[in-house]
Structures are given as structure tokens and as C-alpha cells.
Design a protein around this motif. Structure first.
Motif, PDB file in Angstrom:
ATOM      1  N   HIS A 101      79.949  -5.974  24.495  1.00 42.04           N
ATOM      2  CA  HIS A 101      78.714  -5.942  25.271  1.00 42.04           C
ATOM      3  C   HIS A 101      77.726  -6.940  24.669  1.00 42.04           C
ATOM      4  O   HIS A 101      77.384  -6.845  23.487  1.00 42.04           O
ATOM      5  CB  HIS A 101      78.127  -4.526  25.240  1.00 42.04           C
TER       6      HIS A 101
ATOM      7  N   MET B   4      84.717  11.961  26.045  1.00 43.25           N
ATOM      8  CA  MET B   4      84.598  11.118  24.853  1.00 43.25           C
ATOM      9  C   MET B   4      84.655  11.961  23.578  1.00 43.25           C
ATOM     10  O   MET B   4      85.228  11.533  22.567  1.00 43.25           O
ATOM     11  CB  MET B   4      83.296  10.303  24.920  1.00 43.25           C
TER      12      MET B   4
ATOM     13  N   SER C 139      85.149   2.080  26.295  1.00 42.94           N
ATOM     14  CA  SER C 139      83.816   2.598  25.963  1.00 42.94           C
ATOM     15  C   SER C 139      83.624   2.679  24.450  1.00 42.94           C
ATOM     16  O   SER C 139      82.563   2.351  23.931  1.00 42.94           O
ATOM     17  CB  SER C 139      83.618   3.986  26.569  1.00 42.94           C
TER      18      SER C 139
ATOM     19  N   ILE D   5      78.185   5.554  21.710  1.00 45.70           N
ATOM     20  CA  ILE D   5      76.927   4.804  21.858  1.00 45.70           C
ATOM     21  C   ILE D   5      76.453   4.742  23.314  1.00 45.70           C
ATOM     22  O   ILE D   5      75.255   4.692  23.587  1.00 45.70           O
ATOM     23  CB  ILE D   5      77.063   3.386  21.241  1.00 45.70           C
TER      24      ILE D   5
ATOM     25  N   ALA E 232      81.515   5.082  18.988  1.00 48.25           N
ATOM     26  CA  ALA E 232      82.314   5.416  20.170  1.00 48.25           C
ATOM     27  C   ALA E 232      81.448   6.091  21.236  1.00 48.25           C
ATOM     28  O   ALA E 232      81.695   5.950  22.429  1.00 48.25           O
ATOM     29  CB  ALA E 232      83.484   6.313  19.778  1.00 48.25           C
TER      30      ALA E 232
ATOM     31  N   ILE F 134      82.843  -0.743  23.025  1.00 45.17           N
ATOM     32  CA  ILE F 134      81.824  -1.494  23.764  1.00 45.17           C
ATOM     33  C   ILE F 134      80.935  -2.336  22.851  1.00 45.17           C
ATOM     34  O   ILE F 134      80.458  -3.403  23.229  1.00 45.17           O
ATOM     35  CB  ILE F 134      80.981  -0.541  24.657  1.00 45.17           C
ATOM     36  N   ARG F 135      80.763  -1.868  21.606  1.00 44.72           N
ATOM     37  CA  ARG F 135      79.943  -2.582  20.632  1.00 44.72           C
ATOM     38  C   ARG F 135      80.431  -4.015  20.395  1.00 44.72           C
ATOM     39  O   ARG F 135      79.652  -4.879  20.001  1.00 44.72           O
ATOM     40  CB  ARG F 135      80.000  -1.770  19.340  1.00 44.72           C
TER      41      ARG F 135
ATOM     42  N   PRO G 161      83.567   7.500  31.178  1.00 47.42           N
ATOM     43  CA  PRO G 161      83.956   8.790  30.642  1.00 47.42           C
ATOM     44  C   PRO G 161      82.759   9.743  30.519  1.00 47.42           C
ATOM     45  O   PRO G 161      81.662   9.311  30.175  1.00 47.42           O
ATOM     46  CB  PRO G 161      84.488   8.427  29.246  1.00 47.42           C
TER      47      PRO G 161
END
Lengths: 196, 196
Positions: free
Chosen positions: B169, A187, B162, A165, A163, B165-166, A182
Motif C-alpha cells: 500500500h 482475520m 490484507s 492494520i 496483519a 498490505i503494509r 476479510p
């Protein structure tokens, strides 16, 4: 006698990594050659090759040294007393800070980390495994104290790292540099809410 | 008369994008030239340049078309009835699936998305803004229904995107391809726990 030779060899290895890191900062790791490193240390390239069989090994060693610094900072924070949520916040904020500082002040060195990730160097995986262990240790303590809901601390650690990363992945740091949100704090709040 | 000319021009533009996308899949976007696209359409390169002033515009248009497909799928899911948590899970799983499918079956086309992210093309930002709006709409409904705790739905949307995102992306999909965890479902559970 044998021991002092070993110590000396180890010192030389550390010197090579130190000089390599400085040159990587100054001219970039791709433009730095083994001959450049040897020249700075007033030794022959052949002597450098006694310690590192290829330039790629020096690249990895510099990366490894800096990852080690981040891991040491994280371990120190993980040992601190106080609520697990506070420790977790301080750990993530501190990693973000270390990464952001390198990204902002050492753009040339940052390229080394981008390449390490792009090319899937094994040391990046080892680093993330280590970071997961440190995160899991804090989460486990929080679970034991009833601060976080009971569950799989190892999995929770991987989820928190994934989360977050955006704050430590060298490529995402570049891409998200202009995105205000964010923030790390937002986060971390999100992750703590998920764990609570 | 004017309208039928406009329709025809629009058709030609769509044809150019369609042929470009196919060539990008077959030989990669970097190796595809405007002359290649023109040849497939039996027109002159000059005619292609009437619609796109540079090859970079064609690259962006192909990217935009596929982003549009993802956005349309997301909007369709967002309109479905049922609990917000179910809609959110289905939305994230479906985006992940669309991205993973392209990544697995169209590695050459995937390179286009990697470059779009690497070079910070404005269309990638527009796409993520659009996805944030769709996510926020679902979260807002969940907040109104008391399913999620009340708060800033726009911020929550950015946090969820976010955290996930893994899975969307293009660069991280390549890097994390061998990492079994966290699965999409595990990450969605984590996000839902944070929102609840």
C-alpha cells in the motif's frame, strides 16, 4: 497552596483539551483556531498559549487523549482471565469497534487521526508501541500456557498488529469501508492459526 | 487498411501513456498537463483528447500500465513449479520489491499511486481483485497437495493480501519506511504458519 495551584492548572489543561475535542468534532480540527477554543472557555488566547505553545500541541493532545482511551480499554481486556486466544480476539474486536465507531459517527474527528498518520506524528508511534506491549503480554501468557507455540512474543505482537492494520488505520478504514472481507473475525482466526 | 489504422491508433495511445509516465516521473502527475504531453509527442492537445477524454483517464492509464506489470510478474511466478509455500513467498517478496523500488527511486510517480488509493480509483480495486485471484490459485494448489490445510482458497488469498498490505500500500510504505519490523520474510512466515 502550591498543590492546589498545580491541580487548577491541570484542570485548565484538561478543559482546553475537552473543548478542543468538541470543536474538532463539530467543525473539524483544521478550522478550529486557538481563539475559538479560548472563546468557549471565556479566557484569552494568551492564557491557552500558557498551556500549549502552539495549536499543533493541542491537536496532538486531543489525539493522545483518545489513544489513551483505546489503550485503557485494551489494558483492561488484557488483564481478564481465560484463554489467551479469547483475550486476543476480544482485544482486537474491541479496538476495531472503538475505531469504527469514531470513523462512523465522528468523521470530522477522524480527519485528525488521518492527518496524524499522514504526517507521522510521534504520538501515533508511541501509541502503536504501547499497543504492541499489550498484545505481547497476552501472547506471552498464551505461550507460557502452551496455547501458542513458544517464540518471540514481541515479534508476534507486531505481526498480529500489522496483519490487522486494515481495522485500525484511519486511512485504510476509509478505503476498505466498502470491502466486506476479510471481517475482523476472519482475520483474528487467521492470526490465531499462525500463533497456534 | 482498417487494421493498420487500428494498429497505428493503438500505438499512439501507448505513446501517450509512455510519455505521460515519463513526465509524471520527472515533474509529478499533478503538474503534468495534457498540453505538456501533446508537446512532447509533437501533436495537438485535441489529438490527445481523441484518445483520452480527460487528463484523469491518462492518470488511470499510467497507473493501470504499472499495475499490469506487477500482475504479469505475479502470474509468471504463480506458474512456476515447486511447493506452494515457496511460490507464495517468492510472489509476495517480488511484489514488495517492485513496489519498494518504485517508492525509493520514483517518489514523484509514487504520488500517483497514493492518490489512486486516497481517491479510491476503480483500477486499484480491479488490481487487488486480480492479485487475489493469483494468490488464490497458488493457495488452491497448496491445499490440493496437502501442503496447506483445506479450506476457502479465495478467502485465504484475501487474508494473506490484507496481512501483507503494509508492503504494497503506497501510503503505508511511506509511513512504515522507518519501521524495521516486521520484515517481509517475517510476515510471510506468519502467513504460511496460518495456512499450514
Amino acid at each position: 497552596m502550591k498543590n492546589s495551584t498545580a491541580v487548577k492548572e491541570n484542570d485548565t489543561q484538561i478543559d482546553i483539551i475537552g473543548v478542543a475535542e468538541r470543536l474538532f468534532q463539530e467543525v473539524g480540527f483544521q478550522k478550529t483556531t486557538v481563539a475559538d477554543i479560548a472563546r468557549e472557555l471565556r479566557m484569552s488566547p494568551a492564557n491557552v498559549y500558557r498551556f500549549f505553545s502552539a495549536k499543533a500541541e493541542i491537536n496532538a493532545a486531543v489525539c493522545r487523549r483518545i489513544f489513551g482511551e483505546i489503550e485503557a480499554a485494551a489494558e483492561k481486556i488484557a488483564r481478564s482471565s481465560g484463554p489467551a486466544s479469547k483475550t486476543l480476539r476480544s482485544l482486537i474486536a474491541s479496538i476495531e469497534d472503538l475505531n469504527a465507531r469514531r470513523f462512523l459517527s465522528d468523521r470530522k474527528l477522524h480527519e485528525l487521526f488521518e492527518t496524524a498518520h499522514n504526517e507521522n506524528w510521534s504520538i501515533t508511534h508511541e501509541h502503536y508501541e504501547k499497543m504492541d506491549q499489550i498484545l505481547a503480554q497476552i501472547i506471552r501468557q498464551g505461550m507460557a500456557a502452551g496455547e501458542f507455540k513458544a517464540g518471540d512474543a514481541e515479534l508476534a505482537a507486531i505481526l498480529v498488529r500489522s496483519a490487522c492494520i486494515r481495522y485500525c488505520h484511519p486511512r485504510l478504514m476509509v478505503e476498505c469501508a466498502q470491502d466486506p472481507e476479510p471481517t475482523t473475525d476472519q482475520m483474528i482466526d487467521f492470526c490465531l492459526a499462525a500463533l497456534a
